[in-house]
Structure formats: structure tokens, C-alpha cells
Design a protein around this motif. Sequence first.
Motif, PDB file in Angstrom:
ATOM      1  N   ALA A 172      -3.556 -39.150 -51.691  1.00  0.00           N
ATOM      2  CA  ALA A 172      -3.110 -39.407 -50.306  1.00  0.00           C
ATOM      3  C   ALA A 172      -2.435 -38.168 -49.735  1.00  0.00           C
ATOM      4  N   ALA A 173      -1.528 -37.584 -50.512  1.00  0.00           N
ATOM      5  CA  ALA A 173      -0.808 -36.390 -50.017  1.00  0.00           C
ATOM      6  C   ALA A 173      -1.799 -35.271 -49.715  1.00  0.00           C
ATOM      7  N   LYS A 174      -2.777 -35.089 -50.615  1.00  0.00           N
ATOM      8  CA  LYS A 174      -3.750 -34.004 -50.402  1.00  0.00           C
ATOM      9  C   LYS A 174      -4.578 -34.238 -49.145  1.00  0.00           C
ATOM     10  N   LYS A 175      -4.946 -35.510 -48.941  1.00  0.00           N
ATOM     11  CA  LYS A 175      -5.788 -35.822 -47.784  1.00  0.00           C
ATOM     12  C   LYS A 175      -5.033 -35.572 -46.465  1.00  0.00           C
ATOM     13  N   ILE A 176      -3.796 -36.051 -46.430  1.00  0.00           N
ATOM     14  CA  ILE A 176      -3.021 -35.858 -45.188  1.00  0.00           C
ATOM     15  C   ILE A 176      -2.726 -34.371 -44.991  1.00  0.00           C
ATOM     16  N   ARG A 177      -2.437 -33.696 -46.116  1.00  0.00           N
ATOM     17  CA  ARG A 177      -2.130 -32.263 -46.030  1.00  0.00           C
ATOM     18  C   ARG A 177      -3.303 -31.519 -45.380  1.00  0.00           C
ATOM     19  N   SER A 178      -4.487 -31.843 -45.865  1.00  0.00           N
ATOM     20  CA  SER A 178      -5.657 -31.145 -45.319  1.00  0.00           C
ATOM     21  C   SER A 178      -5.803 -31.426 -43.817  1.00  0.00           C
ATOM     22  N   ARG A 179      -5.541 -32.674 -43.441  1.00  0.00           N
ATOM     23  CA  ARG A 179      -5.659 -33.039 -42.026  1.00  0.00           C
ATOM     24  C   ARG A 179      -4.643 -32.275 -41.165  1.00  0.00           C
ATOM     25  N   CYS A 180      -3.442 -32.138 -41.702  1.00  0.00           N
ATOM     26  CA  CYS A 180      -2.384 -31.486 -40.918  1.00  0.00           C
ATOM     27  C   CYS A 180      -2.571 -29.965 -40.884  1.00  0.00           C
ATOM     28  N   ILE A 181      -3.105 -29.415 -41.972  1.00  0.00           N
ATOM     29  CA  ILE A 181      -3.097 -27.948 -42.107  1.00  0.00           C
ATOM     30  C   ILE A 181      -4.418 -27.302 -41.684  1.00  0.00           C
ATOM     31  N   SER A 182      -5.557 -27.874 -42.114  1.00  0.00           N
ATOM     32  CA  SER A 182      -6.796 -27.085 -42.037  1.00  0.00           C
ATOM     33  C   SER A 182      -7.181 -26.691 -40.604  1.00  0.00           C
ATOM     34  N   GLY A 183      -7.024 -27.604 -39.654  1.00  0.00           N
ATOM     35  CA  GLY A 183      -7.373 -27.259 -38.268  1.00  0.00           C
ATOM     36  C   GLY A 183      -6.466 -26.179 -37.694  1.00  0.00           C
ATOM     37  N   GLY A 184      -5.304 -25.993 -38.300  1.00  0.00           N
ATOM     38  CA  GLY A 184      -4.337 -25.002 -37.816  1.00  0.00           C
ATOM     39  C   GLY A 184      -4.574 -23.602 -38.359  1.00  0.00           C
ATOM     40  N   ARG A 185      -5.590 -23.466 -39.202  1.00  0.00           N
ATOM     41  CA  ARG A 185      -5.967 -22.120 -39.676  1.00  0.00           C
ATOM     42  C   ARG A 185      -6.877 -21.518 -38.613  1.00  0.00           C
ATOM     43  N   TYR A 186      -6.241 -21.076 -37.545  1.00  0.00           N
ATOM     44  CA  TYR A 186      -6.975 -20.753 -36.317  1.00  0.00           C
ATOM     45  C   TYR A 186      -7.962 -19.601 -36.484  1.00  0.00           C
ATOM     46  N   ALA A 187      -7.565 -18.562 -37.242  1.00  0.00           N
ATOM     47  CA  ALA A 187      -8.441 -17.387 -37.339  1.00  0.00           C
ATOM     48  C   ALA A 187      -9.790 -17.786 -37.931  1.00  0.00           C
ATOM     49  N   HIS A 188      -9.743 -18.618 -38.948  1.00  0.00           N
ATOM     50  CA  HIS A 188     -10.963 -19.054 -39.627  1.00  0.00           C
ATOM     51  C   HIS A 188     -11.917 -19.758 -38.656  1.00  0.00           C
ATOM     52  N   HIS A 189     -11.367 -20.665 -37.869  1.00  0.00           N
ATOM     53  CA  HIS A 189     -12.242 -21.439 -36.975  1.00  0.00           C
ATOM     54  C   HIS A 189     -12.693 -20.610 -35.770  1.00  0.00           C
ATOM     55  N   LEU A 190     -11.775 -19.828 -35.223  1.00  0.00           N
ATOM     56  CA  LEU A 190     -12.151 -19.006 -34.066  1.00  0.00           C
ATOM     57  C   LEU A 190     -13.257 -18.024 -34.453  1.00  0.00           C
ATOM     58  N   ASP A 191     -13.158 -17.503 -35.656  1.00  0.00           N
ATOM     59  CA  ASP A 191     -14.170 -16.572 -36.137  1.00  0.00           C
ATOM     60  C   ASP A 191     -15.551 -17.242 -36.142  1.00  0.00           C
ATOM     61  N   ARG A 192     -15.581 -18.497 -36.551  1.00  0.00           N
ATOM     62  CA  ARG A 192     -16.877 -19.201 -36.585  1.00  0.00           C
ATOM     63  C   ARG A 192     -17.433 -19.387 -35.174  1.00  0.00           C
ATOM     64  N   TRP A 193     -16.557 -19.709 -34.217  1.00  0.00           N
ATOM     65  CA  TRP A 193     -17.026 -19.856 -32.827  1.00  0.00           C
ATOM     66  C   TRP A 193     -17.546 -18.523 -32.292  1.00  0.00           C
ATOM     67  N   LEU A 194     -16.848 -17.441 -32.697  1.00  0.00           N
ATOM     68  CA  LEU A 194     -17.242 -16.123 -32.179  1.00  0.00           C
ATOM     69  C   LEU A 194     -18.542 -15.621 -32.813  1.00  0.00           C
ATOM     70  N   GLN A 195     -18.957 -16.257 -33.874  1.00  0.00           N
ATOM     71  CA  GLN A 195     -20.264 -15.873 -34.432  1.00  0.00           C
ATOM     72  C   GLN A 195     -21.399 -16.350 -33.545  1.00  0.00           C
ATOM     73  N   TRP A 196     -21.110 -17.299 -32.668  1.00  0.00           N
ATOM     74  CA  TRP A 196     -22.164 -17.852 -31.808  1.00  0.00           C
ATOM     75  C   TRP A 196     -21.982 -17.475 -30.347  1.00  0.00           C
ATOM     76  N   PHE A 197     -20.788 -17.642 -29.843  1.00  0.00           N
ATOM     77  CA  PHE A 197     -20.558 -17.409 -28.408  1.00  0.00           C
ATOM     78  C   PHE A 197     -19.880 -16.049 -28.199  1.00  0.00           C
ATOM     79  N   PRO A 198     -20.270 -15.306 -27.144  1.00  0.00           N
ATOM     80  CA  PRO A 198     -19.616 -14.015 -26.889  1.00  0.00           C
ATOM     81  C   PRO A 198     -18.176 -14.219 -26.400  1.00  0.00           C
ATOM     82  N   PRO A 199     -17.293 -13.268 -26.697  1.00  0.00           N
ATOM     83  CA  PRO A 199     -15.874 -13.412 -26.319  1.00  0.00           C
ATOM     84  C   PRO A 199     -15.685 -13.684 -24.832  1.00  0.00           C
TER      85      PRO A 199
END
Length: 318
Positions: free
Chosen positions: A182-209
Motif C-alpha cells: 500500500a505504501a509503495k503504491k501511494i508513494r508512486s502515485r504521489c511522487i512519479s508524476g512530479g518527476r517533471y523533467a522525465h515527463h517533459l522530456d517525453r513530450w518534447l520528443q514529439w512536439f516542438p518547444p
Amino acid sequence: LRWEDPISVADRYFHLFPTEKNPIWGNPCMDERHRSILPPTLNCSNLTLPNLLVVGPQKTGTTALSSFLQLHPDVSTNRILENTFEEIQFFSGENYEKGFDWYRQLFNNGSSKIVMDKSATYWDSTEGPMRAFALIPFAKIVVILHDPILRAYSWYNHLVARNESIVRGLSMEDVLNGDTPAAKKIRSRCISGGRYAHHLDRWLQWFPPSQFHLIDGSELKENPSEVVTNLARWLQLSPFDFQSLIKFNPKKGFYCKIVSGHSSCLGASKGRSYPPISPILSSRLCSIFHNDNIALHKMLLNHNFPVPTWLSSSLNQC
Ligand code: A3P
């Protein structure tokens, strides 16, 4: 060469290339070969697809932003679906399997200059950016960068407020330190979306800045009319007096729309009241997000994107 029926050819093909089993929807009106065989129900001359995606992340103020932007008469969004919350979440989930026709029919409701799909789950969906680019490559992308510490705390409080069984008996510290599923699942929910560089990088692989508009989540909370005015200008919408229709509501503690002279705030699940985050918890989350924030800062500077104030100050803090 020999004749074989199409189904067995397809079976054989997908056996060789199993990953291609997943459809990727493109816009048939953009391809002459497809245009000539379309069903009569699909009229390319009045096809409406979104040209603005508010992709998230969740818990950063996406609902407030989209509701404020819709005050402008030239902004529309999808029809509301029964049995769903306000979002259609096409590019990020099971709805994608419903196909192009399902999606486009949600937007055939007018001729606004800006047609918006606000689905905050797009942000951290692995396939989201690729799927969005395949269908609407010219769409503008709006991202709200709110301090990931506050975003994580908001997620935790969301689960507590909903009395979700998974979070019962767990403090936020337990969530960050615990080893239970349970702790791991909630942790992932709270933390993973907040790793902004990782996700923004993926968006920038498709759409121009140039197709991105980044918003500081704290500014959105503190001064929404200025944020939405800047966004409307970037979208080349006609000037509009957002300030007179977005006013602070002391009871809610947030800015709300003025509708027919009355304050109309978002529902109880948006802008909840809960105790402020403790300094200990804040500094623990600060170190969790530290490396991601450094990477984000670099990425924003590289692309000439504005740097949110919370980011500049967090870099020196932990
Ligand atoms: P909290 O309820 O934890 O305070 P989203 O709509 O993306 O899920 O984000 C919800 C968050 O939007 C809320 O989290 C709140 O802090 C933030 N927010 C920003 N401006 C708001 C507004 N004018 N009204 C309500 N919530 C707002």
C-alpha cells in the motif's frame, strides 16, 4: 506467390510484429487516400478536433485553469460524458481503444477558435505524447508546473479525503518510508508524476518547444486572471477581461468565477482544506525531488522556457 485469406495473413503478420497490434489513430482527413474512402458520416470539411491540450499534471490546478479559460467566448471543450468525471482521458487510457470516431464526436459542438481537451492523465502516460502527436500534431500543449512537494501532499490528502482504504492508518511519512504494497503504491502515485523533467522530456520528443506553454502552479493559484490572460494572448484569442470575472472567495480560500453576479467555485474536491505541510515532511520531499528539479531547471533553460519561482528557490534548499 499464393493466395491466402486476409484474416490468416493478418494473424501471421501480427505474430511477426506483435507490437503493431496496438492501433495508433491518425487523422484520416489529412491523407488523400483515406479521404476518398471515408464513410458519409465523416465530413472532413467540418471535422473538429482539439487544438489545445491541457495535459496536466494532476493536482496542479488543471481544473481551475480550464474552467477560467472557458470564460472566453471563443474557447470550447468536449461534451461531458456520462459515467466519467470531467475528463475524457483519450490518449492515456482505455478510451483510446474506442477510436478516432468516438473522440472526434465529442468535439462537434461549434466553431470556437480554441477547442480544448483537458485531461491531466496525459502528462505521465507513456504513450500519451506519441498518440496525441499522431492525431493532432499542431495542437498547443499546456503544462502546469506546480511545486512537486505540494503536489505530492495534495495527492495524499486527496486519498485521505476520499477515505480510500489503501491509505487508512498511513501518515504521509509512512507512505514515504514504508515497505508495504500500500505504501509503495501511494508513494508512486504521489511522487512519479512530479518527476517533471522525465515527463517533459517525453513530450518534447514529439512536439516542438514552440507548441508548449508552461504555467507556474503557484502563480495560477495566487493570480489566476493574469495567468489566464497570458495564456489567452499566447493562443491569439481576442482580448478579454478575465479579471472582472475571476475573484477571490475568502470562504473557499481560492479564486472563483463570477457567474450571473455570484461567486461560483470549483467543487469540494478541488481546493480542499488540510493542515499545512510540516517542515520535516517538506524537506524529505525536497530531497526526493532534488535531482529531478535540477534536471528540470536545465531543461527549461535549454528550451528558453520560463523557470517557476518555486523551482529557483527549491534548488538552493535541499
Ligand atoms: P488541493 O485540493 O489539494 O488544494 P487539479 O484540478 O489539477 O486536480 O488540481 C487540484 C488543485 O488545484 C487543488 O488541490 C488546488 O490547490 C489547486 N487550485 C488552484 N487554483 C484553484 C482554484 N481557483 N480553485 C480550486 N483549486 C485550485
